[in-house]
Design a protein around this motif. Sequence first.
Motif, PDB file in Angstrom:
ATOM      1  N   GLY A 185     -12.737 -88.540  -1.973  1.00 31.71           N
ATOM      2  CA  GLY A 185     -13.296 -87.216  -1.781  1.00 31.71           C
ATOM      3  C   GLY A 185     -12.721 -86.242  -2.781  1.00 31.71           C
ATOM      4  N   PRO A 186     -13.242 -85.026  -2.831  1.00 28.21           N
ATOM      5  CA  PRO A 186     -12.755 -84.038  -3.803  1.00 28.21           C
ATOM      6  C   PRO A 186     -11.265 -83.767  -3.619  1.00 28.21           C
ATOM      7  CG  PRO A 186     -14.803 -83.314  -2.790  1.00 28.21           C
ATOM      8  CD  PRO A 186     -14.341 -84.499  -1.999  1.00 28.21           C
ATOM      9  N   ALA A 187     -10.624 -83.491  -4.742  1.00 31.48           N
ATOM     10  CA  ALA A 187      -9.193 -83.174  -4.707  1.00 31.48           C
ATOM     11  C   ALA A 187      -8.882 -82.198  -5.832  1.00 31.48           C
ATOM     12  CB  ALA A 187      -8.348 -84.440  -4.850  1.00 31.48           C
ATOM     13  N   THR A 188      -7.767 -81.484  -5.660  1.00 35.64           N
ATOM     14  CA  THR A 188      -7.349 -80.485  -6.644  1.00 35.64           C
ATOM     15  C   THR A 188      -6.071 -80.945  -7.333  1.00 35.64           C
ATOM     16  OG1 THR A 188      -8.300 -78.696  -5.333  1.00 35.64           O
ATOM     17  CG2 THR A 188      -6.661 -78.085  -6.985  1.00 35.64           C
ATOM     18  N   VAL A 189      -6.075 -80.882  -8.661  1.00 32.03           N
ATOM     19  CA  VAL A 189      -4.853 -81.161  -9.415  1.00 32.03           C
ATOM     20  C   VAL A 189      -3.992 -79.902  -9.396  1.00 32.03           C
ATOM     21  CG1 VAL A 189      -3.859 -81.671 -11.664  1.00 32.03           C
ATOM     22  CG2 VAL A 189      -5.891 -82.897 -10.912  1.00 32.03           C
ATOM     23  N   SER A 190      -2.831 -79.993  -8.745  1.00 37.28           N
ATOM     24  CA  SER A 190      -1.931 -78.844  -8.691  1.00 37.28           C
ATOM     25  C   SER A 190      -1.032 -78.765  -9.912  1.00 37.28           C
ATOM     26  CB  SER A 190      -1.065 -78.911  -7.424  1.00 37.28           C
ATOM     27  OG  SER A 190      -1.869 -78.803  -6.268  1.00 37.28           O
ATOM     28  N   ALA A 191      -0.664 -79.937 -10.480  1.00 34.13           N
ATOM     29  CA  ALA A 191       0.233 -79.929 -11.646  1.00 34.13           C
ATOM     30  C   ALA A 191       0.317 -81.320 -12.239  1.00 34.13           C
ATOM     31  CB  ALA A 191       1.634 -79.462 -11.245  1.00 34.13           C
ATOM     32  N   PHE A 192       0.621 -81.340 -13.520  1.00 34.73           N
ATOM     33  CA  PHE A 192       1.045 -82.561 -14.199  1.00 34.73           C
ATOM     34  C   PHE A 192       2.514 -82.352 -14.549  1.00 34.73           C
ATOM     35  CE2 PHE A 192      -3.552 -82.650 -15.360  1.00 34.73           C
ATOM     36  CZ  PHE A 192      -3.868 -83.860 -14.752  1.00 34.73           C
ATOM     37  N   PRO A 193       3.434 -82.691 -13.640  1.00 36.03           N
ATOM     38  CA  PRO A 193       4.850 -82.363 -13.865  1.00 36.03           C
ATOM     39  C   PRO A 193       5.420 -83.108 -15.068  1.00 36.03           C
ATOM     40  CG  PRO A 193       4.605 -83.812 -11.972  1.00 36.03           C
ATOM     41  CD  PRO A 193       3.222 -83.402 -12.371  1.00 36.03           C
ATOM     42  N   VAL A 194       6.375 -82.449 -15.704  1.00 34.69           N
ATOM     43  CA  VAL A 194       7.052 -83.031 -16.862  1.00 34.69           C
ATOM     44  C   VAL A 194       8.377 -83.638 -16.406  1.00 34.69           C
ATOM     45  CG1 VAL A 194       8.044 -82.582 -19.131  1.00 34.69           C
ATOM     46  CG2 VAL A 194       5.986 -81.349 -18.410  1.00 34.69           C
ATOM     47  N   VAL A 195       8.559 -84.908 -16.677  1.00 30.38           N
ATOM     48  CA  VAL A 195       9.819 -85.572 -16.377  1.00 30.38           C
ATOM     49  C   VAL A 195      10.850 -85.122 -17.413  1.00 30.38           C
ATOM     50  CG1 VAL A 195      10.996 -87.799 -16.163  1.00 30.38           C
ATOM     51  CG2 VAL A 195       8.622 -87.544 -15.395  1.00 30.38           C
ATOM     52  N   ASP A 196      12.070 -84.860 -16.957  1.00 27.59           N
ATOM     53  CA  ASP A 196      13.123 -84.408 -17.866  1.00 27.59           C
ATOM     54  C   ASP A 196      13.273 -85.371 -19.032  1.00 27.59           C
ATOM     55  OD1 ASP A 196      15.242 -82.883 -18.846  1.00 27.59           O
ATOM     56  OD2 ASP A 196      16.729 -84.055 -17.733  1.00 27.59           O
ATOM     57  N   GLY A 197      13.182 -84.830 -20.233  1.00 25.44           N
ATOM     58  CA  GLY A 197      13.296 -85.633 -21.440  1.00 25.44           C
ATOM     59  C   GLY A 197      11.964 -86.055 -22.028  1.00 25.44           C
ATOM     60  N   GLU A 198      10.893 -85.902 -21.262  1.00 24.46           N
ATOM     61  CA  GLU A 198       9.587 -86.384 -21.715  1.00 24.46           C
ATOM     62  C   GLU A 198       8.634 -85.252 -22.068  1.00 24.46           C
ATOM     63  OE1 GLU A 198       7.921 -89.384 -19.152  1.00 24.46           O
ATOM     64  OE2 GLU A 198       9.884 -90.234 -18.698  1.00 24.46           O
ATOM     65  N   GLN A 199       9.191 -84.131 -22.513  1.00 26.47           N
ATOM     66  CA  GLN A 199       8.358 -82.989 -22.871  1.00 26.47           C
ATOM     67  C   GLN A 199       7.413 -83.296 -24.025  1.00 26.47           C
ATOM     68  OE1 GLN A 199      11.551 -82.968 -22.249  1.00 26.47           O
ATOM     69  NE2 GLN A 199      12.085 -81.291 -20.862  1.00 26.47           N
ATOM     70  N   ARG A 200       7.765 -84.284 -24.849  1.00 24.63           N
ATOM     71  CA  ARG A 200       6.958 -84.575 -26.033  1.00 24.63           C
ATOM     72  C   ARG A 200       6.099 -85.816 -25.877  1.00 24.63           C
ATOM     73  NH1 ARG A 200      11.585 -83.522 -30.738  1.00 24.63           N
ATOM     74  NH2 ARG A 200      12.540 -81.721 -29.727  1.00 24.63           N
ATOM     75  N   THR A 201       6.061 -86.386 -24.699  1.00 25.59           N
ATOM     76  CA  THR A 201       5.251 -87.581 -24.465  1.00 25.59           C
ATOM     77  C   THR A 201       4.220 -87.305 -23.385  1.00 25.59           C
ATOM     78  OG1 THR A 201       6.880 -88.402 -22.860  1.00 25.59           O
ATOM     79  CG2 THR A 201       7.120 -89.121 -25.144  1.00 25.59           C
ATOM     80  N   ALA A 202       3.275 -88.239 -23.247  1.00 27.30           N
ATOM     81  CA  ALA A 202       2.197 -88.066 -22.267  1.00 27.30           C
ATOM     82  C   ALA A 202       2.774 -87.964 -20.860  1.00 27.30           C
ATOM     83  CB  ALA A 202       1.228 -89.230 -22.362  1.00 27.30           C
ATOM     84  N   ARG A 203       2.184 -87.069 -20.062  1.00 30.69           N
ATOM     85  CA  ARG A 203       2.686 -86.837 -18.702  1.00 30.69           C
ATOM     86  C   ARG A 203       2.224 -87.963 -17.785  1.00 30.69           C
ATOM     87  NH1 ARG A 203       2.425 -80.238 -18.116  1.00 30.69           N
ATOM     88  NH2 ARG A 203       2.911 -79.809 -20.318  1.00 30.69           N
ATOM     89  N   ARG A 204       3.176 -88.502 -17.047  1.00 28.64           N
ATOM     90  CA  ARG A 204       2.904 -89.689 -16.242  1.00 28.64           C
ATOM     91  C   ARG A 204       2.970 -89.425 -14.745  1.00 28.64           C
ATOM     92  NH1 ARG A 204       8.047 -92.120 -14.983  1.00 28.64           N
ATOM     93  NH2 ARG A 204       9.761 -91.211 -16.198  1.00 28.64           N
TER      94      ARG A 204
END
Length: 678
Positions: free
Chosen positions: A594-613
């Motif tokens: 069903g429909p859902a809302t993306v609240s955030a793509f959090p950044v893991v410490d140290g991974e500011q320059r890589t794809a968010r997982r």
Amino acid sequence: MTASSIGARTRRPLAVGTFATAVRGSAVDLAWLLPVLAVTAAVLVVGLEGNPQRIDDEGTYAAQAWSVFHLGGLTHYTYWYDHPPLGWIQIAVYAELTGAWVRHATAVGAAREAMVVFAVASAALVYVLARKLRVSRPAAAVAVLVFALSPLAVQYHRDVYIDNVATPWLLAAFVLAVSRRYQLVEFAASAACMVAAVLSKETFLLALPFLAWTMWRSSHREIRRYTLSIAAVVLVLGGSTYLMLAATKGELVPGPGHVSLWQGVTFQLGSRSGSGSVFDPSTPANHVANLWLGLDPAFVVLGIVGSVAALAVRRLRSVAAVAVFLIAVVLRPNGYLPVPYPIAILPFAALATAGVADASVRSVVRGVRRARRARRSGTRPGGTARLVASVAALGVGSVAVLGVVGSTAPASAARLGSFMTTSADAPMLGAQDWITANVSRSDRLLVDDALWVDLVRAGFARQNVIWYYKLSTDSAVAKQNPQGWRDTDYIVTTQSVTIGATQLPGIRAAIRASVPVAVFGEGGEQVVVRRIDRLGAAHLRAAEERETATRKRVGTELAGNPALRASDADTALLRDGSVDERAVIGIGAALSAGPATVSAFPVVDGEQRTARRGVVLRAGDTADAEQVTLRLRGLQGPLAPHRVDRRGTVVTATWPALDPDGPGALHSSTGGAGGDGR
């Protein structure tokens, strides 16, 4: 002359009054010494693990110390006689007996605790030596404070260097060498302490001629040949133990299949690359000298001037000569200049500087007293010109000292404050924690030696944690990794690794054929965990381009799904490929509930320059949230998240840091990210 007559000549009976005076004097000395020792310990202990940042050399000595009891060897790799082992053996004994390895979060932190103990011992011996040389108690205390509170001293007294281990032994040797009583025993003990200093750090052998000169000056003429002969015998016997170690192991001279003491000595004395002149801006020596000046220009300038001036004071001449000679070595046209070289100079320069100030004040005071006595007796005062000159010299010197100290005091205070309040080691800790949490224990890593023990203690096999320097310099490591860097999966780059790579082609190639997966800190303190592509740099670039294109494609497809609600910023992250494709596909699967809302793509410490997982999703109600959770937990294989949490209507999912099956494994797992929630 018999041995008994020698002992009688070197002893003086103490009367009761003399003994009482000695006890009172010792109590007064303790009243001066204990507070400055407390200050020394406090300055070193507060913020000990956080500043300065761990470096490769510290890690090496800590790892060697840890190996003594935990691996049953002198080092964690092949011992090749680059340094005598007594220095890190002492660190090992301290850390093992006190439980420091367990008490500290890092092995270097445990070894730094031992450095504090050695530094406090050195500070106490600076005071004792000053008093032996008839320096006043206030001046001796000042010498200790200069030795302890200079930012240059704090930097290097905290660092795990075997120079710090050797320093109290060297100072103890000089304390015993200035003895005027019990010389037969104390000179022998002095020689034994010198042996301990040299077997802790071989470069301290430079001070041996000055120790011998000090003994010569202190010894009674009638028994000089006996006392010095005994000291010489102790020196030779003690020093020969290092030769015996090598001979026992069959490693005294070069031979097939083994290292040798001869190779280690010739490397240190001859084949090691020189650092150039400190006066040439393009040389490593100039860089190192500027590093010292940047830490504490006041101490560097005053230490040099004070050491030279102390040569004019007879009772200070021996310690001043040590400082002046060691300073002169820095100024030679070429030769290797180690970064921790000032450690040996610090106590002698501090003592000489404080001793000169004390001698100047005493000279003025004596002159004033003579003038007063002359006025009272009505005679013409003698030495008026000398008194005026002394007062003028003291005044000019005081103004110069105040000027130098005053101009640098704010910067020095700021540096001392940063040592105790900031954590320069945060990037290393971040990288260490990231590796522990995200890297498979079966993967092989090339690392800065400052991380070696901690990663081994975290469960990585010894052969899978490779000190980068040993990849091409240790035959045992080369046998385990016949393809060199291509047999490894990660390389952790620090400033030490980056500098070392300039001399190691294999490490340069590994860095070129790698991509950052976690970055911690900035500038010279930056630590980067990099994934290695064994097929080389060209294959790595092609794989990166394919992965970026795939992330953009599936992200754009998901962004067009009408069941998805997301902010403009999050939608932009999807479209430009900034979200890991596993997370994108996982969101698509969740939308089937069903429909859902993306609240955030959090950044893991140290991974500011890589794809968010990771992704935080908000469902319409708890029932929908439960369905979203089930969809995410139902993903299998390379698409499976390693953690899915639900709190009310909010679901948080995180995927492993790296795809365990390598680049391209996801591309055949699914045809798109749109889901069936249309």
